[in-house]
Design a protein around this motif. Structure first.
Motif, mmCIF file in Angstrom:
data_model
loop_
_atom_site.group_PDB
_atom_site.id
_atom_site.type_symbol
_atom_site.label_atom_id
_atom_site.label_comp_id
_atom_site.label_asym_id
_atom_site.label_seq_id
_atom_site.Cartn_x
_atom_site.Cartn_y
_atom_site.Cartn_z
ATOM 1 N N GLY A 78 5.612 -78.292 70.660
ATOM 2 C CA GLY A 78 6.800 -78.267 69.793
ATOM 3 C C GLY A 78 7.090 -79.659 69.263
ATOM 4 O O GLY A 78 6.655 -80.651 69.859
ATOM 5 N N PRO A 79 7.856 -79.748 68.158
ATOM 6 C CA PRO A 79 8.080 -81.032 67.493
ATOM 7 C C PRO A 79 8.721 -82.103 68.375
ATOM 8 O O PRO A 79 8.452 -83.286 68.194
ATOM 9 C CB PRO A 79 8.990 -80.697 66.318
ATOM 10 N N GLY A 80 9.546 -81.690 69.339
ATOM 11 C CA GLY A 80 10.199 -82.682 70.211
ATOM 12 C C GLY A 80 9.215 -83.499 71.021
ATOM 13 O O GLY A 80 9.489 -84.648 71.387
ATOM 14 N N PHE A 81 8.053 -82.915 71.312
ATOM 15 C CA PHE A 81 7.044 -83.621 72.119
ATOM 16 C C PHE A 81 5.953 -84.257 71.264
ATOM 17 O O PHE A 81 4.985 -84.799 71.819
ATOM 18 C CB PHE A 81 6.372 -82.644 73.099
ATOM 19 N N ALA A 82 6.108 -84.172 69.943
ATOM 20 C CA ALA A 82 4.991 -84.568 69.067
ATOM 21 C C ALA A 82 4.565 -86.021 69.274
ATOM 22 O O ALA A 82 3.390 -86.341 69.155
ATOM 23 C CB ALA A 82 5.365 -84.328 67.612
ATOM 24 N N GLU A 83 5.497 -86.900 69.590
ATOM 25 C CA GLU A 83 5.151 -88.322 69.732
ATOM 26 C C GLU A 83 4.938 -88.717 71.187
ATOM 27 O O GLU A 83 4.854 -89.910 71.512
ATOM 28 C CB GLU A 83 6.279 -89.205 69.150
ATOM 29 N N LEU A 84 4.868 -87.732 72.049
ATOM 30 C CA LEU A 84 4.756 -88.005 73.489
ATOM 31 C C LEU A 84 3.520 -88.844 73.800
ATOM 32 O O LEU A 84 2.439 -88.537 73.305
ATOM 33 C CB LEU A 84 4.638 -86.650 74.196
ATOM 34 N N LEU A 97 13.390 -87.448 77.015
ATOM 35 C CA LEU A 97 12.457 -86.391 77.445
ATOM 36 C C LEU A 97 11.405 -86.912 78.416
ATOM 37 O O LEU A 97 11.066 -86.228 79.392
ATOM 38 C CB LEU A 97 11.750 -85.786 76.229
ATOM 39 N N GLU A 98 10.882 -88.113 78.149
ATOM 40 C CA GLU A 98 9.759 -88.608 78.962
ATOM 41 C C GLU A 98 10.103 -88.744 80.445
ATOM 42 O O GLU A 98 9.384 -88.206 81.293
ATOM 43 C CB GLU A 98 9.210 -89.915 78.384
ATOM 44 N N PRO A 99 11.217 -89.408 80.782
ATOM 45 C CA PRO A 99 11.526 -89.483 82.218
ATOM 46 C C PRO A 99 11.813 -88.116 82.834
ATOM 47 O O PRO A 99 11.474 -87.865 83.988
ATOM 48 C CB PRO A 99 12.771 -90.386 82.286
ATOM 49 N N GLY A 125 15.455 -83.375 70.738
ATOM 50 C CA GLY A 125 15.660 -84.297 71.863
ATOM 51 C C GLY A 125 14.935 -85.604 71.610
ATOM 52 O O GLY A 125 13.972 -85.651 70.858
ATOM 53 N N ARG A 126 15.452 -86.663 72.236
ATOM 54 C CA ARG A 126 14.836 -87.976 72.055
ATOM 55 C C ARG A 126 13.791 -88.202 73.126
ATOM 56 O O ARG A 126 14.008 -87.883 74.292
ATOM 57 C CB ARG A 126 15.901 -89.071 72.165
#
Ligand code: B12
Length: 319
Positions: A280-286, A259-261, A254-255
């Motif tokens: 998980g990797p999808g949240f890695a740059e959160l 994801l953030e909103p 997911g982008r």
């Protein structure tokens, strides 16, 4: 010859320098060092020339020798190149990262029979091998040390075109089944501190969240697995119904701008007393978000879950 006030003899080919005492024994001749590492002088020179690195030291008269640390470093470089890594991409890595690559490779070698069974779509063999791993490792280590690296390798081979989509689907379905069996053997109901686990709308990858549910239950959290791909409104509703202290999300795909909103929306819908844990990797740059706790690895997640359960147990014992 003097080194830092210590008198040493020049190394003889094949002799450890100053063998027999203190600092001196820490200098290893080229011939011995290369033998210990298992590479030739030519290879050493090629690595040094190509990447302009000094992988050995020199005496005052210009004779080359290794320190034990250099020998260890070269051994790791050799193990990594044997495992298929290009020397150019690893020569600057610190030893702990090289060791992690070596460990990862050893793990993959151990998974070779399973990967072959998946490639050949030999389901009975895959099932038997998975059952053996589960039996040997127990559910938590099985999930962390067999399922996770296995599925990552399945993904790598799938995206390289080395594995068919059908074989990946067969493997995913089987792994889901095994994890469901592990979850059924460890019910959430009797555990007092409760959690719900899922993935957000748009993410169908459920093995990560099943793994997290299993690890949570193993440390004493009453983790309810909701399946994947749920809208925020449903997750919040489930958290209320289950009286969850934690909502736990896994994201493999997911982008962030999507994801953030969605995460912010979910946070708004949850009670202030409900914690939101993500990994998980999808949240890695959160980016840091208020009221959301990101875990970079499962070990820190397990520790936090264990802590929470211990605090609850202590507070009920006091009260
Ligand atoms: C199986 C699989 C699928 C299956 C999922 C089946 C199922 N029922 O789950 C299906 C076929 C549905 C699928 C679909 C797609 N997939 Co897919 N899939 C995979 C695959 C091969 C395995 C995923 C998996 O189960 N891994 C097992 C988990 C346990 O491994 P893990 O992520 O390493 O987990 C660790 C950490 O992430 C962490 N962790 C995970 N969650 C959490 C949560 C917390 C709280 C914490 C603390 C830690 C944590 O802990 C785990 C243990 O160390 C991966 C490859 C891969 N590298 O993972 C691709 C992969 C995730 N998929 C990918 C893609 C592109 C897709 C599709 C877009 C393909 C397509 N074109 O249709 C769709 C998207 C569907 C969707 N909308 O979700 C990409 C994602 C790339 C990206 N960066 O976004 C991957 C990485 C493959 C690849 N190499 O390109 N996929």
């Amino acid at each position: 010859m003097r080194f830092g006030g210590v008198c040493v003899q020049e190394p003889e080919e094949g002799q450890p320098i100053g063998a027999g005492g203190g600092t001196l024994a820490r200098r290893i001749s080229m011939a011995d060092g290369l033998r210990m590492v298992g590479i030739s002088k030519l290879v050493l020179h090629a690595w040094e020339r190509r990447y302009e690195r000094h992988l050995a030291d020199r005496t005052e008269t210009g004779r080359r020798y290794f320190t034990p640390r250099q020998v260890e470093h070269l051994k790791l470089l050799k193990q990594c190149t044997d495992a298929g890594h290009r020397i150019g991409s690893i020569i600057d890595l610190p030893p702990e990262e090289l060791r992690a690559l070596v460990r990862g490779h050893a793990k993959l070698v151990a998974l070779t029979p399973l990967l072959e069974a998946i490639q050949q779509m030999d389901l009975p063999r895959m099932r038997r091998l998975l059952a053996e791993h589960l039996q040997e490792e127990g559910p938590a280590d099985f999930a962390k040390n067999t399922i996770a690296p296995l599925m990552r390798e399945v993904g790598r081979q799938w995206s390289d075109g080395a594995l068919s989509i059908a074989a990946e689907h067969m493997a995913s379905a089987e792994v889901r089944g095994m994890l469901s069996g592990c979850l059924a053997a460890l019910p959430a109901e009797p555990m007092a501190v409760r959690a719900v686990v899922t993935t957000m709308e748009g993410d169908q990858h459920e093995i990560g969240s099943m793994l997290i549910t299993l690890l949570a239950r193993q440390v004493g959290l009453g983790a309810l697995y909701l399946g994947p791909d749920l809208p925020a409104s449903e997750i919040a509703q489930a958290a209320r119904t289950w009286n969850a202290r934690i909502v736990c999300l896994s994201s493999l795909y997911g982008r962030l701008r999507v994801l953030e909103p969605r995460l912010a929306d979910l946070r708004d819908r949850l009670a202030d007393t409900t914690e939101l844990w993500v990994g998980g990797p999808g949240f890695a740059e959160l980016k840091q978000m208020k009221g959301i706790r990101y875990f970079a690895d499962v070990a820190s997640f397990e520790e936090a879950a264990r802590d929470l359960v211990a605090r609850y147990t202590a507070s009920t014992a006091d009260g």
